[in-house]
Write a protein that holds these residues in place. Structure first.
Motif, PDB file in Angstrom:
ATOM      1  N   LEU A  15      -4.387  32.372  -1.530  1.00 24.08           N
ATOM      2  CA  LEU A  15      -3.751  32.572  -0.229  1.00 24.08           C
ATOM      3  C   LEU A  15      -2.604  33.559  -0.266  1.00 24.08           C
ATOM      4  O   LEU A  15      -2.066  33.935   0.777  1.00 24.08           O
ATOM      5  N   SER A  18      -5.467  38.820   0.079  1.00 22.71           N
ATOM      6  CA  SER A  18      -6.490  38.815   1.131  1.00 22.71           C
ATOM      7  C   SER A  18      -7.919  38.942   0.625  1.00 22.71           C
ATOM      8  O   SER A  18      -8.838  39.071   1.426  1.00 22.71           O
ATOM      9  N   ARG A  55      -6.250  24.633   2.178  1.00 22.82           N
ATOM     10  CA  ARG A  55      -6.565  25.881   2.861  1.00 22.82           C
ATOM     11  C   ARG A  55      -6.383  25.722   4.365  1.00 22.82           C
ATOM     12  O   ARG A  55      -6.779  24.702   4.943  1.00 22.82           O
ATOM     13  N   PRO A  56      -5.799  26.715   5.032  1.00 22.35           N
ATOM     14  CA  PRO A  56      -5.739  26.679   6.496  1.00 22.35           C
ATOM     15  C   PRO A  56      -7.128  26.908   7.071  1.00 22.35           C
ATOM     16  O   PRO A  56      -8.026  27.429   6.401  1.00 22.35           O
ATOM     17  N   PRO A  59      -6.943  32.277   8.053  1.00 25.85           N
ATOM     18  CA  PRO A  59      -5.728  32.935   7.559  1.00 25.85           C
ATOM     19  C   PRO A  59      -4.678  33.030   8.658  1.00 25.85           C
ATOM     20  O   PRO A  59      -5.000  33.276   9.822  1.00 25.85           O
ATOM     21  N   ASN A  60      -3.420  32.778   8.279  1.00 28.80           N
ATOM     22  CA  ASN A  60      -2.364  32.789   9.301  1.00 28.80           C
ATOM     23  C   ASN A  60      -1.182  33.610   8.819  1.00 28.80           C
ATOM     24  O   ASN A  60      -0.961  33.779   7.623  1.00 28.80           O
ATOM     25  N   THR A  61      -0.436  34.117   9.760  1.00 32.45           N
ATOM     26  CA  THR A  61       0.762  34.901   9.470  1.00 32.45           C
ATOM     27  C   THR A  61       1.959  34.229  10.104  1.00 32.45           C
ATOM     28  O   THR A  61       1.947  33.902  11.298  1.00 32.45           O
ATOM     29  N   LYS A  68       1.854  36.113   5.044  1.00 34.31           N
ATOM     30  CA  LYS A  68       0.559  35.470   5.221  1.00 34.31           C
ATOM     31  C   LYS A  68       0.505  34.132   4.489  1.00 34.31           C
ATOM     32  O   LYS A  68       0.903  34.047   3.327  1.00 34.31           O
ATOM     33  N   ASN A  69       0.029  33.115   5.205  1.00 35.56           N
ATOM     34  CA  ASN A  69      -0.192  31.776   4.628  1.00 35.56           C
ATOM     35  C   ASN A  69       1.071  31.215   3.979  1.00 35.56           C
ATOM     36  O   ASN A  69       1.010  30.536   2.946  1.00 35.56           O
ATOM     37  N   GLN A  72       1.301  27.251   3.226  1.00 32.87           N
ATOM     38  CA  GLN A  72       0.441  26.768   2.146  1.00 32.87           C
ATOM     39  C   GLN A  72       0.909  27.278   0.780  1.00 32.87           C
ATOM     40  O   GLN A  72       0.849  26.551  -0.216  1.00 32.87           O
TER      41      GLN A  72
END
Length: 301
Positions: A15, A18, A55-56, A59-61, A68-69, A72
């Motif tokens: 994570l 990318s 894991r989300p 993918p998140n920002t 990013k992530n 987590q």
């Protein structure tokens, strides 16, 4: 600290960057015979398995930091920090299998609290000295060394509940050949010791390692090796997420590991960024296991 008892911790983290697949790095290293290699060398091995990574859904920002992530990555590194801390307290040698290089945040957070002046050898094509202000990608695997210096998002720098984890004068980067502008400025401002491929080519690996070992021996009370497989040339280690041509050779890397073993200065280590999906018949993990052999005293005679 004794290297006779080695605690292996896997961190299947992907994570911090990318490209999928590096989460299988710990499994690839075990499959390539890492544990058997160390047992052949008469070490007592405690394989603690893998830290579970949540894991989300996608993918998140992070809205504020643009990382990013972030949530987590923080959670996984906090858990790694606690596990490493426990193993160092037992007197075991922590050997961490990655996973992307963001896991070094947790490794150093768990290790450094046991030392007044922990040294770090960052064996890597990259400096990993970015922050949210300088990172072109927002990928946290490009930030762990900066975070360990206390530079970056508070959620990352606060892992382990103390800041900083390392001092800039106790760091040696070996093999750098891809540094962002912000990283170059930080290196100059902090006076971080860096051996780029130019120095390795010009001086030779024996001289570089002699200088690095001498530099750290005079100022540290323990040394952590953070070895990113992309420090090696992609022809030797193709299974990495951010390959950079013109890297360190397999033989030069073996020599570096042998010299570190002879110095008796190493107190912890991690091998990161092995990505089996991008690899050729697990070649990169096999290379990593060979380097572990040299690092832990394997001899031809």
């Amino acid at each position: 600290m004794t290297k006779n008892k080695i605690s292996i911790i896997g961190v299947p983290m992907d994570l911090g960057q990318s490209r999928r697949g590096v989460d299988m790095g710990p499994s690839a290293l075990r499959y390539a015979g890492a544990i058997e290699k160390l047992e052949e060398l008469k070490y007592q091995i405690y394989d603690l398995g893998d830290i579970p990574i949540i894991r989300p859904d996608k993918p998140n920002t992070d809205h504020d930091s643009k990382l990013k992530n972030l949530k987590q990555v923080v959670e996984a590194n906090q858990k790694l920090s606690e596990m490493v801390d426990q193993e160092v307290t037992k007197g075991h040698f922590p050997l961490i299998f990655g996973g992307d290089h963001s896991i070094a945040i947790g490794s150093l957070a768990g290790i450094s609290k046991h030392y007044d002046n922990l040294g770090v050898i960052w064996y890597d094509a990259h400096g990993d000295l970015n922050s949210s202000e300088t990172s072109p990608s927002g990928n946290i695997h490009g930030m762990p060394l900066a975070v360990s210096l206390g530079i970056g998002d508070d959620k990352l720098t606060a892992i382990g509940d103390y800041v900083p984890k390392v001092k800039p004068e106790n760091i040696v980067i070996i093999g750098a050949r891809s540094l962002d502008l912000g990283e170059r400025e930080l290196i100059r401002n902090k006076g971080i010791q860096v051996y780029t491929m130019h120095e390795i080519d010009r001086l030779g690996m024996p001289a570089v390692m002699e200088e690095a070992i001498g530099y750290l021996q005079n100022r540290t009370d323990g040394v952590h090796l953070s070895l990113d497989l992309d420090g090696l040339d992609p022809s030797e280690a193709p299974g990495v997420g951010t390959p950079v041509i013109g890297g360190i050779t397999y033989r030069e890397s073996h020599l570096a590991m042998e010299m570190l073993e002879e110095s008796s200065m190493l107190t912890s280590a991690e091998f990161v960024e092995v990505n089996p999906i991008l690899d050729e018949k697990n070649k990169t993990a096999t290379v990593a296991v060979g380097l572990m052999g040299s690092l832990f005293g394997e001899k031809l005679k």
